[in-house]
Design a protein around this motif. Sequence first.
Motif, mmCIF file in Angstrom:
data_model
loop_
_atom_site.group_PDB
_atom_site.id
_atom_site.type_symbol
_atom_site.label_atom_id
_atom_site.label_comp_id
_atom_site.label_asym_id
_atom_site.label_seq_id
_atom_site.Cartn_x
_atom_site.Cartn_y
_atom_site.Cartn_z
ATOM 1 N N ASP A 109 3.885 -9.755 24.110
ATOM 2 C CA ASP A 109 3.541 -8.542 23.389
ATOM 3 C C ASP A 109 2.034 -8.460 23.130
ATOM 4 O OD1 ASP A 109 6.547 -8.975 21.683
ATOM 5 O OD2 ASP A 109 6.064 -7.140 22.781
ATOM 6 N N TYR A 110 1.521 -7.252 23.245
ATOM 7 C CA TYR A 110 0.161 -6.939 22.834
ATOM 8 C C TYR A 110 0.232 -5.741 21.888
ATOM 9 C CZ TYR A 110 -1.336 -9.981 26.620
ATOM 10 O OH TYR A 110 -1.531 -11.067 27.444
ATOM 11 N N TRP A 111 -0.686 -5.749 20.898
ATOM 12 C CA TRP A 111 -0.636 -4.723 19.858
ATOM 13 C C TRP A 111 -1.963 -3.998 19.751
ATOM 14 C CZ3 TRP A 111 3.888 -3.665 17.441
ATOM 15 C CH2 TRP A 111 4.906 -4.608 17.555
ATOM 16 N N GLY A 112 -1.870 -2.698 19.455
ATOM 17 C CA GLY A 112 -3.056 -1.931 19.140
ATOM 18 C C GLY A 112 -3.512 -2.202 17.724
ATOM 19 N N GLN A 113 -4.640 -1.605 17.363
ATOM 20 C CA GLN A 113 -5.228 -1.863 16.043
ATOM 21 C C GLN A 113 -4.544 -1.060 14.949
ATOM 22 O OE1 GLN A 113 -6.475 0.120 18.313
ATOM 23 N NE2 GLN A 113 -7.362 1.936 17.339
ATOM 24 N N GLY A 114 -3.756 -0.088 15.338
ATOM 25 C CA GLY A 114 -3.057 0.738 14.352
ATOM 26 C C GLY A 114 -3.826 2.019 14.051
ATOM 27 N N THR A 115 -3.072 3.085 13.859
ATOM 28 C CA THR A 115 -3.677 4.366 13.481
ATOM 29 C C THR A 115 -2.863 4.972 12.339
ATOM 30 O OG1 THR A 115 -4.444 6.513 14.327
ATOM 31 C CG2 THR A 115 -2.381 5.677 15.231
ATOM 32 N N GLN A 116 -3.564 5.450 11.332
ATOM 33 C CA GLN A 116 -2.894 5.962 10.135
ATOM 34 C C GLN A 116 -2.382 7.377 10.373
ATOM 35 O OE1 GLN A 116 -2.423 4.439 6.921
ATOM 36 N NE2 GLN A 116 -1.106 6.232 6.648
ATOM 37 N N VAL A 117 -1.136 7.582 10.020
ATOM 38 C CA VAL A 117 -0.534 8.914 10.004
ATOM 39 C C VAL A 117 -0.091 9.196 8.576
ATOM 40 C CG1 VAL A 117 1.404 10.322 10.775
ATOM 41 C CG2 VAL A 117 0.209 8.851 12.405
ATOM 42 N N THR A 118 -0.601 10.275 8.012
ATOM 43 C CA THR A 118 -0.263 10.655 6.649
ATOM 44 C C THR A 118 0.286 12.073 6.654
ATOM 45 O OG1 THR A 118 -2.026 9.249 5.759
ATOM 46 C CG2 THR A 118 -1.105 10.935 4.292
ATOM 47 N N VAL A 119 1.488 12.223 6.111
ATOM 48 C CA VAL A 119 2.138 13.523 6.055
ATOM 49 C C VAL A 119 2.248 13.933 4.594
ATOM 50 C CG1 VAL A 119 4.143 14.877 6.731
ATOM 51 C CG2 VAL A 119 3.451 12.903 8.115
ATOM 52 N N SER A 120 1.605 15.023 4.255
ATOM 53 C CA SER A 120 1.622 15.501 2.878
ATOM 54 C C SER A 120 2.770 16.492 2.668
ATOM 55 C CB SER A 120 0.297 16.161 2.528
ATOM 56 O OG SER A 120 0.081 17.294 3.335
#
Length: 121
Positions: A109-120
Amino acid sequence: QVQLVESGGGLVQAGGSLRLSCAASGSIFRINAMGWYRQAPGKQRELVALMPSSSGTNYADSVKGRFTISRDNTKNTVYLQMNSLKPEDTAVYYCNVYCRTSAIFPARDYWGQGTQVTVSS
């Protein structure tokens, strides 16, 4: 090694849409699967969608009918189209690639750094 670069996160109102992208590069011999996971505050990381190279797709029950995973194999890129977003979709989304870097070594497995998703709401 393998590098994953994610993009497309952000802030959106409930009912809105976002599209995440993840491009894999580096010493890729063969990709077995590409997918997306997410982790909300105080919760464990969970599978959102997975697309094996063989065939088919897997989705978490909570996103079925709203999210669509797709791949561009010519670019080693995986996408996640997220529609009808809900506040409970708020999380850090991680790209995952399960691949081999040579014919000798097994897939990992390889992983990305992550990206924030915010739903208001």
